[in-house]
Motif scaffolding. Structure first.
Motif, mmCIF file in Angstrom:
data_model
loop_
_atom_site.group_PDB
_atom_site.id
_atom_site.type_symbol
_atom_site.label_atom_id
_atom_site.label_comp_id
_atom_site.label_asym_id
_atom_site.label_seq_id
_atom_site.Cartn_x
_atom_site.Cartn_y
_atom_site.Cartn_z
ATOM 1 N N TYR A 1 1.005 -1.400 0.134
ATOM 2 C CA TYR A 1 -0.005 -0.152 -0.006
ATOM 3 C C TYR A 1 0.924 1.370 0.117
ATOM 4 N N ASN A 2 0.692 2.276 -0.834
ATOM 5 C CA ASN A 2 1.239 3.383 -0.996
ATOM 6 C C ASN A 2 0.785 4.405 0.134
ATOM 7 N N GLY A 3 1.239 4.506 0.995
ATOM 8 C CA GLY A 3 0.729 5.596 2.186
ATOM 9 C C GLY A 3 0.577 7.042 1.748
ATOM 10 N N ARG A 4 1.201 7.278 0.543
ATOM 11 C CA ARG A 4 1.435 8.786 0.185
ATOM 12 C C ARG A 4 0.211 9.094 -0.932
ATOM 13 N N THR A 5 0.095 8.031 -1.929
ATOM 14 C CA THR A 5 -0.955 8.175 -3.180
ATOM 15 C C THR A 5 -2.223 7.348 -2.634
ATOM 16 N N ASN B 1 7.805 -0.160 -10.498
ATOM 17 C CA ASN B 1 8.624 1.225 -10.618
ATOM 18 C C ASN B 1 7.568 2.500 -10.511
ATOM 19 N N HIS B 2 6.380 2.399 -11.162
ATOM 20 C CA HIS B 2 5.446 3.339 -11.154
ATOM 21 C C HIS B 2 4.830 3.448 -9.678
ATOM 22 N N PHE B 3 4.609 2.476 -8.930
ATOM 23 C CA PHE B 3 4.039 2.445 -7.703
ATOM 24 C C PHE B 3 5.025 2.947 -6.743
ATOM 25 N N MET B 4 6.148 2.729 -6.976
ATOM 26 C CA MET B 4 7.352 3.320 -5.891
ATOM 27 C C MET B 4 7.989 4.479 -6.525
ATOM 28 N N ARG B 5 7.309 5.236 -7.375
ATOM 29 C CA ARG B 5 7.816 6.610 -7.919
ATOM 30 C C ARG B 5 7.967 7.438 -6.783
ATOM 31 N N ASP B 6 8.604 8.547 -7.061
ATOM 32 C CA ASP B 6 8.830 9.835 -6.251
ATOM 33 C C ASP B 6 7.395 10.448 -6.125
ATOM 34 N N TRP B 7 6.680 10.289 -5.027
ATOM 35 C CA TRP B 7 5.253 10.896 -5.118
ATOM 36 C C TRP B 7 5.224 12.274 -5.146
ATOM 37 N N ARG B 8 6.439 13.056 -4.618
ATOM 38 C CA ARG B 8 6.279 14.473 -4.541
ATOM 39 C C ARG B 8 6.028 15.028 -6.197
ATOM 40 N N ARG C 1 13.513 8.419 -4.772
ATOM 41 C CA ARG C 1 13.529 9.697 -4.624
ATOM 42 C C ARG C 1 14.144 10.419 -5.649
ATOM 43 N N SER C 2 13.698 11.613 -6.192
ATOM 44 C CA SER C 2 14.473 12.210 -7.176
ATOM 45 C C SER C 2 15.529 13.134 -6.451
ATOM 46 N N PRO C 3 16.617 13.632 -7.237
ATOM 47 C CA PRO C 3 17.632 14.466 -6.462
ATOM 48 C C PRO C 3 16.948 15.656 -5.946
ATOM 49 N N GLN C 4 15.985 16.198 -6.488
ATOM 50 C CA GLN C 4 15.266 17.496 -5.964
ATOM 51 C C GLN C 4 14.583 17.086 -4.439
ATOM 52 N N THR C 5 14.044 16.071 -4.534
ATOM 53 C CA THR C 5 13.212 15.483 -3.451
ATOM 54 C C THR C 5 14.270 15.100 -2.285
ATOM 55 N N ASN C 6 15.540 14.598 -2.614
ATOM 56 C CA ASN C 6 16.170 14.240 -1.503
ATOM 57 C C ASN C 6 16.942 15.385 -1.011
#
Length: 143
Positions: free
Chosen positions: A2-6, A29-36, A71-76
């Protein structure tokens, strides 16, 4: 899982007879994407395998709640600016880590199961109630 963010849920077979299923991995891959920001990156199958093996060792039917995958570099960078507990070169940046939670198991129980796999890093984040699992070097941290 379960994706707690999406709010999305995924429950699938991603490996059969020694072969990964490409379509299933695309979904992972899509499920575990950077949700931000919605950025998608390949998730290392070793990380998926570690999380699956640990889940099997705990003998639970409850799906993991995903706190963070890729996590994208921006999110990290944003997370690093707000917390001292975020690594500059986090394995989340390479799709090689997942932060996971189970309501039916303690952080300690989850970390013990992941460590029993002897396949990567295991971080205990008891204050935030999640366990970090990655496919990097075997190591552990946290309490």
């Amino acid at each position: 899982m379960y994706n707690g963010r999406t709010g999305e849920q995924i429950d699938m077979i991603y490996w059969i007879d020694g072969q990964y299923i490409a379509d299933a991995l695309q979904e992972v891959n899509h499920f575990m994407r950077d949700w931000r920001n919605g950025q998608v990156a390949p998730i290392d199958t070793r990380t998926i395998d570690i999380a699956t093996a640990a889940h099997n060792l705990m003998d639970v039917s409850e799906p993991y709640t995903l706190i963070s995958g890729y996590r994208s570099p921006q999110t990290n960078a944003m997370l690093r600016s707000n917390s001292s507990g975020v690594a500059k070169n986090s394995l989340h940046l390479q799709g090689q880590a997942a932060d996971l939670r189970l309501s039916s198991r303690s952080v300690s129980q989850m970390a013990q199961a992941a460590a029993a796999c002897r396949a990567g890093g295991v971080g205990r984040y008891s204050g935030s109630n999640f366990v970090h699992m990655d496919c990097g070097a075997v190591r552990s941290w946290g309490s």
